[in-house]
Design an enzyme around this catalytic site. Structure first.
Site, PDB file in Angstrom:
ATOM      1  N   ARG A  28       0.835  -1.204   0.000  1.00  0.00           N
ATOM      2  CA  ARG A  28       0.000   0.000   0.000  1.00  0.00           C
ATOM      3  C   ARG A  28       0.864   1.246   0.000  1.00  0.00           C
ATOM      4  O   ARG A  28       1.811   1.355   0.775  1.00  0.00           O
ATOM      5  CB  ARG A  28      -0.879  -0.010   1.251  1.00  0.00           C
ATOM      6  CG  ARG A  28      -1.925   1.078   1.298  1.00  0.00           C
ATOM      7  CD  ARG A  28      -2.824   0.823   2.498  1.00  0.00           C
ATOM      8  NE  ARG A  28      -4.050   1.558   2.454  1.00  0.00           N
ATOM      9  CZ  ARG A  28      -4.431   2.413   3.399  1.00  0.00           C
ATOM     10  NH1 ARG A  28      -3.675   2.617   4.463  1.00  0.00           N
ATOM     11  NH2 ARG A  28      -5.577   3.031   3.298  1.00  0.00           N
ATOM     12  N   ARG A  34      -2.718  14.083   5.680  1.00  0.00           N
ATOM     13  CA  ARG A  34      -2.971  14.198   7.117  1.00  0.00           C
ATOM     14  C   ARG A  34      -2.553  12.953   7.883  1.00  0.00           C
ATOM     15  O   ARG A  34      -2.470  12.967   9.102  1.00  0.00           O
ATOM     16  CB  ARG A  34      -4.449  14.505   7.359  1.00  0.00           C
ATOM     17  CG  ARG A  34      -5.384  13.423   6.916  1.00  0.00           C
ATOM     18  CD  ARG A  34      -6.853  13.821   7.029  1.00  0.00           C
ATOM     19  NE  ARG A  34      -7.688  13.036   6.162  1.00  0.00           N
ATOM     20  CZ  ARG A  34      -8.012  11.773   6.377  1.00  0.00           C
ATOM     21  NH1 ARG A  34      -7.580  11.167   7.440  1.00  0.00           N
ATOM     22  NH2 ARG A  34      -8.778  11.124   5.531  1.00  0.00           N
ATOM     23  N   TYR A  61      -3.882   5.030  -1.653  1.00  0.00           N
ATOM     24  CA  TYR A  61      -4.857   5.734  -0.821  1.00  0.00           C
ATOM     25  C   TYR A  61      -4.578   7.220  -0.942  1.00  0.00           C
ATOM     26  O   TYR A  61      -3.464   7.681  -0.669  1.00  0.00           O
ATOM     27  CB  TYR A  61      -4.719   5.265   0.626  1.00  0.00           C
ATOM     28  CG  TYR A  61      -5.771   5.791   1.570  1.00  0.00           C
ATOM     29  CD1 TYR A  61      -7.096   5.938   1.202  1.00  0.00           C
ATOM     30  CD2 TYR A  61      -5.434   6.131   2.885  1.00  0.00           C
ATOM     31  CE1 TYR A  61      -8.056   6.404   2.084  1.00  0.00           C
ATOM     32  CE2 TYR A  61      -6.378   6.588   3.782  1.00  0.00           C
ATOM     33  CZ  TYR A  61      -7.692   6.725   3.368  1.00  0.00           C
ATOM     34  OH  TYR A  61      -8.640   7.190   4.250  1.00  0.00           O
ATOM     35  N   HIS A  85     -11.042   2.943  -1.234  1.00  0.00           N
ATOM     36  CA  HIS A  85     -12.210   3.764  -0.902  1.00  0.00           C
ATOM     37  C   HIS A  85     -12.653   4.696  -2.030  1.00  0.00           C
ATOM     38  O   HIS A  85     -13.007   5.856  -1.804  1.00  0.00           O
ATOM     39  CB  HIS A  85     -11.958   4.564   0.373  1.00  0.00           C
ATOM     40  CG  HIS A  85     -11.309   3.782   1.479  1.00  0.00           C
ATOM     41  ND1 HIS A  85     -11.556   2.442   1.696  1.00  0.00           N
ATOM     42  CD2 HIS A  85     -10.414   4.152   2.427  1.00  0.00           C
ATOM     43  CE1 HIS A  85     -10.839   2.031   2.735  1.00  0.00           C
ATOM     44  NE2 HIS A  85     -10.141   3.041   3.187  1.00  0.00           N
ATOM     45  N   ASP A 154     -13.103  -2.556   6.003  1.00  0.00           N
ATOM     46  CA  ASP A 154     -12.042  -1.739   6.606  1.00  0.00           C
ATOM     47  C   ASP A 154     -11.908  -2.006   8.108  1.00  0.00           C
ATOM     48  O   ASP A 154     -11.373  -1.183   8.844  1.00  0.00           O
ATOM     49  CB  ASP A 154     -12.252  -0.248   6.333  1.00  0.00           C
ATOM     50  CG  ASP A 154     -10.943   0.541   6.453  1.00  0.00           C
ATOM     51  OD1 ASP A 154      -9.886   0.023   6.060  1.00  0.00           O
ATOM     52  OD2 ASP A 154     -10.983   1.681   6.949  1.00  0.00           O
TER      53      ASP A 154
END
Length: 197
Positions: A28, A34, A61, A85, A154
């Site tokens: 990943r 953030r 992501y 997502h 998740d």
């Protein structure tokens, strides 16, 4: 079990082979500012080159507004790329609006790019248990890219600030985003089998 692991540039080829033998099938790359400091893209590209011969995929992501600056990097990766997502769309904007359609175009133009239709709890403004505002986005992807979508809860829901989702309610969303038995089978069985096995 099959899964995804974090892999750094210092992982040896022997360690990669051991991870593969243990069932790891992807790594990943996190671009959400953030949450993490970015690893330089050249390092990520090197990692992708090293895992490609193993048949692994890269999970990415990112926030929807960052797609324009990441687009060329994602499309240059030599692996299957799975977007976490749905690229975090702003569900207050329309499905046919330019932001989400940029993401749809990424999938349309690059057959090695897949999407997870997961995490309505992270995207929704309307909230549980139905997550009505997220459903049209996920359903659009399932219907237009039925062979390149994945579903998941998740769990254990790290970094959730608003509420701890009920995984049963998340499962209840499946027939709303994949309304036929064929789409559900692809989403839940066929596509994960192709990607992980």
């Amino acid at each position: 079990a099959r899964g995804v692991a974090s892999v750094g540039r210092d992982v040896t080829d022997d360690e990669l082979r051991a991870l593969h033998a243990a069932g790891v099938r992807g790594t990943r790359f996190n671009f959400v500012k953030r949450l993490v400091d970015f690893m330089p893209r050249e390092v990520l590209a090197e990692i992708a080159q090293r895992i490609a011969p193993l048949g692994w995929h890269v999970v990415v992501y990112f926030e929807a507004q960052d797609l324009p600056e990441l687009y060329d990097f994602f499309t240059s990766l030599p692996t299957t790329v799975v977007v976490d997502h749905m690229g975090r769309p702003d569900v207050t904007k329309p499905v046919d609006g330019p932001e989400f359609q940029r993401f749809v175009g990424l999938l349309r133009d690059h057959p090695n790019i897949w999407s997870k239709v997961s995490c309505p709890e992270r995207l929704s403004q309307s909230g549980p248990p139905r997550y009505d505002d997220v459903v049209p986005f996920a359903r659009h992807l399932v219907e237009h890219f039925p062979d390149r979508v994945l579903w998941g809860t998740d769990w254990p829901h790290p970094n959730m600030k608003s509420h701890m989702p009920d995984d049963g309610a998340l499962v209840d969303v499946i027939p709303r985003i994949a309304p036929t038995a064929d789409l559900q089978r692809r989403l839940l069985v066929d596509n994960p089998m192709r990607l992980y096995w």
